[in-house]
Design a protein around this motif. Structure first.
Motif, PDB file in Angstrom:
ATOM      1  N   ARG A   1       0.820  -1.206   0.000  1.00  0.00           N
ATOM      2  CA  ARG A   1       0.000   0.000   0.000  1.00  0.00           C
ATOM      3  C   ARG A   1       0.853   1.254   0.000  1.00  0.00           C
ATOM      4  NH1 ARG A   1      -5.326  -1.522   3.288  1.00  0.00           N
ATOM      5  NH2 ARG A   1      -5.690  -3.494   2.231  1.00  0.00           N
TER       6      ARG A   1
ATOM      7  N   TYR B   1       0.769   5.715  -0.871  1.00  0.00           N
ATOM      8  CA  TYR B   1      -0.110   6.880  -0.830  1.00  0.00           C
ATOM      9  C   TYR B   1       0.667   8.138  -1.203  1.00  0.00           C
ATOM     10  CZ  TYR B   1      -2.291   3.607   2.479  1.00  0.00           C
ATOM     11  OH  TYR B   1      -2.817   2.492   3.090  1.00  0.00           O
TER      12      TYR B   1
ATOM     13  N   TYR C   1      -4.064   6.850  -3.857  1.00  0.00           N
ATOM     14  CA  TYR C   1      -3.509   5.732  -3.121  1.00  0.00           C
ATOM     15  C   TYR C   1      -3.604   4.474  -3.965  1.00  0.00           C
ATOM     16  CZ  TYR C   1      -8.399   4.799  -1.750  1.00  0.00           C
ATOM     17  OH  TYR C   1      -9.758   4.554  -1.745  1.00  0.00           O
TER      18      TYR C   1
ATOM     19  N   PHE D   1      -3.294   0.105  -3.570  1.00  0.00           N
ATOM     20  CA  PHE D   1      -3.198  -1.044  -2.675  1.00  0.00           C
ATOM     21  C   PHE D   1      -2.377  -2.177  -3.276  1.00  0.00           C
ATOM     22  CE2 PHE D   1      -5.176   1.213   0.288  1.00  0.00           C
ATOM     23  CZ  PHE D   1      -6.506   1.005   0.605  1.00  0.00           C
TER      24      PHE D   1
END
Lengths: 118, 116
Positions: free
Chosen positions: B31, B33, B48, B50
């Motif tokens: 993950r 961001y 973002y 994942f």
């Protein structure tokens, strides 16, 4: 929608005294996490402490503790025995876990600037 | 060496120029961001991701695009920079919340962008 509110733009505290930084949150998700980060003048973001919504006890990490009042939706950071090096911006953040813990987006408050005076 | 590295650390550019901010991480997190920080507004989420095939818009994605080139790399682009994109930009990574992780964000050192 989730929301984090920090109502204190700035605070002063005397060295060696305790200080409480306020944070309130709003969410409809029963499962969430609350975080505090410190940002010194150098700019980096430093993770301080975490509280899960199902944790029975308030989180503590050294001189940092989180006063978690679930019914009031508040997650205040308490710094005991303030030091000059505690002078920094402090951010409260929340993550909604959603179903299966999949979301993990952290939403931040606007921050509180703490100045520790000698 | 830092676990999350951002380049450049500082950049001054002109309105209309294309800018890319790069982020690489050695934490092995899926993950990643991008946030921007403005005085009085805290940190706001731009995009973002994942995993490599999963890209999501955050609350302020207009004017930005991203590319997840690999698990370890996540780039933010400003196709045509404008002055109100002047800000401090942070890349961050996280693990999936689990019994061994609170899922906290690990931040890079920030990229300060000034658009004239």
């Amino acid at each position: 929608a989730q929301k984090i509110t920090q109502t204190q733009p700035g605070m002063f505290v005397q060295e060696k005294e305790a200080v409480t930084l306020d944070c309130t949150y709003d969410t409809s998700d029963p499962s969430y996490g609350l975080f505090w980060y410190k940002q010194p003048s150098s700019g980096e973001m430093i993770f301080l402490i975490y509280q899960g919504s199902y944790d029975q006890q308030n989180a503590t990490e050294g001189r940092y503790s989180l006063n978690f009042q679930k019914a009031r939706k508040s997650a205040n950071l308490v710094i005991s025995a303030s030091q000059l090096g505690d002078s920094a911006m402090y951010f409260c953040a929340m993550r909604e876990l959603g179903y299966g813990g999949a979301t993990n987006k952290l939403i931040f408050g606007t921050g509180t600037l703490l100045a520790v005076q000698p | 060496d830092a676990d999350v590295t951002q380049t450049p650390r500082n950049r001054i550019t002109k309105t209309g120029k294309r800018i890319m901010l790069e982020c690489s991480q050695t934490k092995g997190h899926d993950r990643m961001y991008w946030y921007r920080q403005d005085p009085g507004l805290g940190l706001r989420l731009i995009y973002y991701s994942f995993d490599v095939k999963d890209i999501n818009k955050g609350e302020i994605s207009d004017g930005y695009s991203v590319s997840r080139q690999a698990q370890a790399k996540f780039s933010l682009s400003l196709e045509s920079a404008i002055p109100n994109q002047t800000a401090l930009y942070f890349c961050a990574t996280s693990d999936l919340p689990s019994g061994s992780s609170d899922g906290e964000l690990f931040f890079g050192e920030g990229s300060r962008l000034t658009v004239l």
